[in-house]
Motif scaffolding. Structure first.
Motif, PDB file in Angstrom:
ATOM      1  N   ALA A 149     -26.667  32.366 -21.890  1.00 47.26           N
ATOM      2  CA  ALA A 149     -26.898  31.265 -22.618  1.00 47.26           C
ATOM      3  C   ALA A 149     -27.071  29.864 -22.053  1.00 47.26           C
ATOM      4  N   ARG A 150     -26.208  29.541 -21.313  1.00 45.74           N
ATOM      5  CA  ARG A 150     -26.187  28.274 -20.770  1.00 45.74           C
ATOM      6  C   ARG A 150     -27.441  28.091 -19.650  1.00 45.74           C
ATOM      7  N   ALA A 151     -27.652  29.306 -18.983  1.00 43.38           N
ATOM      8  CA  ALA A 151     -28.718  29.361 -18.173  1.00 43.38           C
ATOM      9  C   ALA A 151     -30.075  29.164 -18.678  1.00 43.38           C
ATOM     10  N   LEU A 152     -30.207  29.570 -19.895  1.00 43.62           N
ATOM     11  CA  LEU A 152     -31.233  29.565 -20.688  1.00 43.62           C
ATOM     12  C   LEU A 152     -31.717  28.449 -21.407  1.00 43.62           C
ATOM     13  N   VAL A 153     -30.735  27.441 -21.446  1.00 43.65           N
ATOM     14  CA  VAL A 153     -30.910  26.348 -22.575  1.00 43.65           C
ATOM     15  C   VAL A 153     -32.078  25.474 -22.226  1.00 43.65           C
ATOM     16  N   ASN A 154     -32.440  25.265 -20.913  1.00 41.66           N
ATOM     17  CA  ASN A 154     -33.645  24.439 -20.730  1.00 41.66           C
ATOM     18  C   ASN A 154     -34.753  25.166 -20.696  1.00 41.66           C
ATOM     19  N   ASN A 155     -34.741  26.328 -20.876  1.00 39.09           N
ATOM     20  CA  ASN A 155     -36.237  27.091 -20.800  1.00 39.09           C
ATOM     21  C   ASN A 155     -36.598  27.118 -19.319  1.00 39.09           C
ATOM     22  N   PRO A 156     -35.666  27.800 -18.426  1.00 34.78           N
ATOM     23  CA  PRO A 156     -35.853  27.764 -17.064  1.00 34.78           C
ATOM     24  C   PRO A 156     -37.211  28.751 -16.888  1.00 34.78           C
ATOM     25  N   ALA A 157     -37.840  28.437 -15.478  1.00 32.11           N
ATOM     26  CA  ALA A 157     -38.712  28.934 -15.025  1.00 32.11           C
ATOM     27  C   ALA A 157     -38.367  30.317 -14.700  1.00 32.11           C
ATOM     28  N   VAL A 158     -37.236  30.501 -14.026  1.00 30.62           N
ATOM     29  CA  VAL A 158     -36.591  31.742 -13.650  1.00 30.62           C
ATOM     30  C   VAL A 158     -35.198  31.464 -13.726  1.00 30.62           C
ATOM     31  N   ILE A 159     -34.608  32.721 -13.959  1.00 36.04           N
ATOM     32  CA  ILE A 159     -32.981  32.724 -13.906  1.00 36.04           C
ATOM     33  C   ILE A 159     -32.480  33.489 -12.525  1.00 36.04           C
ATOM     34  N   LEU A 160     -31.792  32.738 -11.773  1.00 38.13           N
ATOM     35  CA  LEU A 160     -31.264  33.510 -10.494  1.00 38.13           C
ATOM     36  C   LEU A 160     -30.095  33.815 -10.866  1.00 38.13           C
ATOM     37  N   ALA A 161     -29.678  35.186 -10.495  1.00 40.71           N
ATOM     38  CA  ALA A 161     -28.266  35.712 -10.923  1.00 40.71           C
ATOM     39  C   ALA A 161     -27.670  36.296  -9.707  1.00 40.71           C
ATOM     40  N   ASP A 162     -26.499  36.164  -9.310  1.00 40.17           N
ATOM     41  CA  ASP A 162     -25.687  36.744  -8.055  1.00 40.17           C
ATOM     42  C   ASP A 162     -24.863  37.584  -8.480  1.00 40.17           C
ATOM     43  N   GLU A 163     -24.899  38.990  -8.365  1.00 46.13           N
ATOM     44  CA  GLU A 163     -23.842  39.817  -8.814  1.00 46.13           C
ATOM     45  C   GLU A 163     -23.307  39.610 -10.419  1.00 46.13           C
ATOM     46  N   PRO A 164     -24.336  39.504 -11.412  1.00 43.76           N
ATOM     47  CA  PRO A 164     -23.780  38.888 -12.638  1.00 43.76           C
ATOM     48  C   PRO A 164     -22.960  39.656 -13.122  1.00 43.76           C
ATOM     49  N   SER A 165     -23.299  41.237 -13.077  1.00 41.81           N
ATOM     50  CA  SER A 165     -22.293  41.970 -13.842  1.00 41.81           C
ATOM     51  C   SER A 165     -21.165  42.596 -12.699  1.00 41.81           C
ATOM     52  N   GLY A 166     -20.968  42.070 -11.722  1.00 39.90           N
ATOM     53  CA  GLY A 166     -19.953  42.570 -10.744  1.00 39.90           C
ATOM     54  C   GLY A 166     -18.493  42.425 -10.945  1.00 39.90           C
ATOM     55  N   SER A 167     -18.472  41.741 -12.123  1.00 38.91           N
ATOM     56  CA  SER A 167     -16.556  41.605 -12.694  1.00 38.91           C
ATOM     57  C   SER A 167     -16.748  42.379 -13.991  1.00 38.91           C
ATOM     58  N   LEU A 168     -17.608  43.017 -14.591  1.00 42.60           N
ATOM     59  CA  LEU A 168     -17.466  43.493 -15.939  1.00 42.60           C
ATOM     60  C   LEU A 168     -17.377  45.185 -15.677  1.00 42.60           C
ATOM     61  N   ASP A 169     -16.852  45.575 -16.925  1.00 37.57           N
ATOM     62  CA  ASP A 169     -16.598  46.994 -16.959  1.00 37.57           C
ATOM     63  C   ASP A 169     -18.019  47.738 -17.266  1.00 37.57           C
ATOM     64  N   THR A 170     -18.003  49.178 -17.276  1.00 32.05           N
ATOM     65  CA  THR A 170     -19.034  49.830 -17.549  1.00 32.05           C
ATOM     66  C   THR A 170     -19.847  49.411 -18.928  1.00 32.05           C
ATOM     67  N   ARG A 171     -19.112  49.150 -19.925  1.00 35.53           N
ATOM     68  CA  ARG A 171     -19.779  49.125 -21.177  1.00 35.53           C
ATOM     69  C   ARG A 171     -20.407  47.698 -21.109  1.00 35.53           C
ATOM     70  N   ASN A 172     -19.619  46.434 -20.868  1.00 34.08           N
ATOM     71  CA  ASN A 172     -20.049  45.252 -20.705  1.00 34.08           C
ATOM     72  C   ASN A 172     -21.365  45.077 -19.621  1.00 34.08           C
ATOM     73  N   LYS A 173     -21.340  45.704 -18.778  1.00 32.95           N
ATOM     74  CA  LYS A 173     -22.279  45.923 -17.665  1.00 32.95           C
ATOM     75  C   LYS A 173     -23.609  46.418 -18.359  1.00 32.95           C
ATOM     76  N   ALA A 174     -23.394  47.290 -19.090  1.00 28.97           N
ATOM     77  CA  ALA A 174     -24.477  48.098 -19.615  1.00 28.97           C
ATOM     78  C   ALA A 174     -25.175  47.081 -20.614  1.00 28.97           C
ATOM     79  N   GLU A 175     -24.537  46.246 -21.514  1.00 31.36           N
ATOM     80  CA  GLU A 175     -24.905  45.363 -22.572  1.00 31.36           C
ATOM     81  C   GLU A 175     -25.716  44.047 -21.735  1.00 31.36           C
ATOM     82  N   LEU A 176     -24.987  43.772 -20.580  1.00 34.27           N
ATOM     83  CA  LEU A 176     -25.317  42.460 -20.053  1.00 34.27           C
ATOM     84  C   LEU A 176     -26.904  42.838 -19.350  1.00 34.27           C
ATOM     85  N   HIS A 177     -26.950  43.914 -18.751  1.00 30.48           N
ATOM     86  CA  HIS A 177     -28.427  44.558 -18.297  1.00 30.48           C
ATOM     87  C   HIS A 177     -29.195  44.476 -19.170  1.00 30.48           C
ATOM     88  N   GLN A 178     -28.918  45.125 -20.675  1.00 23.27           N
ATOM     89  CA  GLN A 178     -29.828  45.362 -21.575  1.00 23.27           C
ATOM     90  C   GLN A 178     -30.638  43.769 -22.278  1.00 23.27           C
TER      91      GLN A 178
END
Ligand SMILES: Nc1ncnc2c1ncn2[C@@H]1O[C@H](COP(=O)(O)OP(=O)(O)OP(=O)(O)O)[C@@H](O)[C@H]1O
Ligand SMILES: [Mg+2]
Length: 227
Positions: A149-178
């Protein structure tokens, strides 16, 4: 949206990027994969203007960012780019809502505008009732969604993510990807995502395979569907 041409980067005698060309179109979700040390984070940091290349050219949203001074660059970054890292990097003393509002403030939004936008985004993330919680009162998955949400607040042209789900468990990972794909489908949001997660890479429109500082090959979703 993003065009990078012949990007090179060295740390001392180590040449980490050896001439990278890449174009990302609006609304695309692109993944970057490759072994540890391949140069993925370095490339993403350079695309995000957090680091400068030794050579080459980067154009984002019609601006040649290599030409910008350091001051202009931080302003450009605030307005045009959103970042999500492996660890949420929320400010611990501020609530979820305040964390999302901060980049909007920096961009010059009024308190009321920033709050409205931040609440809309938190609502979209299913976090409206968590808005006043501090990061240590949120789960790992919730913290990552606040970071999105913080990354989106200024309507960026692009979001750059570096291993965004690297620290999440399977369920949270799937939710974030969705969530990434929901944001693309709903708002045409563009993403470039560095990931070690093969499941996520398989869902993206295009996967850039990086090895020893070079793009070895690219797979598109059509290639993936044919396999
Ligand atoms: N600031 C730096 N100073 C010196 N060497 C660096 C620096 N940053 C990265 N490197 C080196 O550059 C190479 C590429 O690093 P990078 O972080 O881009 O890899 P990566 O593909 O993201 O790996 P991982 O999957 O482990 O995150 C590595 O050999 C790394 O040790
Ligand atoms: Mg990395």
């Amino acid at each position: 949206m993003i065009t990078i041409s012949n990007i090179t980067k060295s740390f001392g005698s180590l040449q980490v990027l050896k001439g990278i060309d890449l174009q990302v179109r609006k609304g695309e979700v692109v993944s970057i994969v490759g072994p540890s040390g391949a140069g993925k984070t370095t490339l993403l940091q350079i695309m995000g203007t957090l680091d400068r290349p030794a050579g080459g050219r980067i154009e984002i949203d019609g601006t040649d960012v290599s030409q910008l001074s350091t001051d202009r660059l931080s302003d450009f970054r605030n307005r045009h780019l959103g970042f999500v890292f492996q660890f949420h990097q929320l400010l611990p003393e501020f609530s979820a809502l305040e964390n999302v509002m901060i980049p909007a403030y920096i961009a010059g939004s009024s308190h009321a505008q920033a709050k409205k936008r931040a609440l809309e985004l938190l609502d979209f993330m299913g976090l409206k009732d968590r808005a006043n919680h501090k990061p240590n009162e949120l789960s790992g998955g919730e913290k990552q969604r606040v970071a999105v949400a913080r990354a989106l607040v200024n309507n960026p042209a692009v979001i750059l993510a570096d291993e965004p789900s690297g620290s999440l468990d399977t369920r949270n990972k799937a939710e974030l990807h969705q969530l990434f794909f929901d944001l693309r489908d709903r708002f045409g949001q563009t993403f470039v995502i560095v990931t070690h997660d093969e499941g996520l890479a398989a869902l993206t429109d295009r996967t850039i395979h990086l090895k020893d500082g070079l793009i070895t090959h690219t797979t598109t979703r059509q290639d993936k569907e044919e396999i």
